[in-house]
Write an enzyme that holds these catalytic residues in place. Structure first.
Site, PDB file in Angstrom:
ATOM      1  N   LYS A 221      22.244  12.105  22.066  1.00  0.00           N
ATOM      2  CA  LYS A 221      21.456  12.422  20.880  1.00  0.00           C
ATOM      3  C   LYS A 221      20.568  11.260  20.434  1.00  0.00           C
ATOM      4  CE  LYS A 221      23.510  16.510  19.165  1.00  0.00           C
ATOM      5  NZ  LYS A 221      23.949  17.292  18.023  1.00  0.00           N
ATOM      6  N   ARG A 255      31.678  18.090  23.073  1.00  0.00           N
ATOM      7  CA  ARG A 255      30.622  18.835  23.766  1.00  0.00           C
ATOM      8  C   ARG A 255      29.676  17.835  24.421  1.00  0.00           C
ATOM      9  NH1 ARG A 255      25.437  20.901  22.716  1.00  0.00           N
ATOM     10  NH2 ARG A 255      25.088  23.060  23.433  1.00  0.00           N
TER      11      ARG A 255
END
Length: 275
Positions: A221, A255
């Site tokens: 991210k 995840r």
């Protein structure tokens, strides 16, 4: 702990890895890589072999600034993959969608968990989830993917995210969804600044008070780009560090895009922490 994902078991006695399988041309990290049906199925099989406990299949990007995808297009992307992969692997499959029509078709095709960044707030989503026998993941997101990173603001991020997740849990219970089938996700990067994300990771353990398994999606991210000044495909080591921190703070499911590496990192954590 075990979550029943429409007849397939998601074991959470040790941290579980959820492999990301994006059937999209525009996801922030791997858009276009697995857009072909055969490539997607092969990728899912590989992730299962690498130790993924569940595979999360999505046909609509929810990266910052992403625009909605027509429902039929999303269905055309994900349903063939779910049908093929459900027969090819014996671990649960998850459908990553905001749309009740996609939830219904995906669970009928073999998905056992509904992973909704909108926390089942769309009209009809709660009813679809309740009737599907699937487990659900409720994620916090401020605003929408199109606008969520324009100006994220909270008076108290931890309190507000916790209040939201509790309200969605209660809405699910009222709709007839068994709380033993629920997972919560604080939504790293979904309407959060770097400071919010770091606070969430540091204080993640606070969400354990809800009594539900915690899922975190940290892989590759922007927060790692901000911290490390590195592009998407050079954020593996930052992602692994955050994954270990997250499970140490109480996360049950991680995840990620890089399954083999994350599985190894969490096995080392488990050997030290759970022995």
């Amino acid at each position: 702990m075990v979550i029943d994902c429409a007849g397939r078991r998601l074991e959470l006695n040790t941290p579980a890895v959820m492999g990301v399988l994006n059937i999209t041309p525009d996801s922030f990290s791997d858009g276009g890589e697995f857009f072909d049906l055969e490539q997607a199925v092969s990728r899912g099989q590989l992730m299962a072999e690498q130790g993924a406990a569940i595979i999360d299949i999505g046909g609509e990007s929810t990266r910052p600034g992403a625009l909605p995808v027509p429902v039929q297009q999303e269905l055309d992307r994900v349903i063939p993959v779910i049908e093929r992969l459900s027969a090819a692997v014996d671990i649960p499959l998850s459908i990553d969608t905001r749309h009740p029509q996609v939830m219904a078709a995906a669970t009928a095709a073999g998905a056992g968990l509904i992973n909704d960044v909108n926390a089942l707030r769309a009209p009809g989503a709660l009813a679809v989830a309740a009737s599907s026998n699937a487990a659900v993941c409720l994620m916090h997101m401020q605003a929408t993917p199109e606008t969520m990173q324009q100006n994220p603001h909270y008076e108290d991020a931890l309190v507000e995210i916790g209040q939201f997740l509790r309200a969605r849990m209660e809405a699910c219970i009222a709709a007839g969804i068994d709380r033993r089938k629920m997972v919560i996700d604080p939504g790293f990067g979904f309407g959060k600044t770097l400071a919010h994300n770091l606070q969430l990771l540091r204080e993640l353990g606070q969400f354990r008070a809800m009594g539900l398994p915690i899922l975190v999606g940290l892989s590759r991210k922007k927060m790692f780009g901000d911290i490390l000044n590195k592009p998407v495909h050079q954020r593996l080591y930052g992602s692994l560090a955050a994954a270990v921190i997250a499970v140490d703070k109480g996360a049950s499911i991680v995840r990620c895009h890089d399954v083999a590496e994350t599985v190894d990192a969490l096995r080392v954590w488990s050997a030290v922490s759970l022995s």
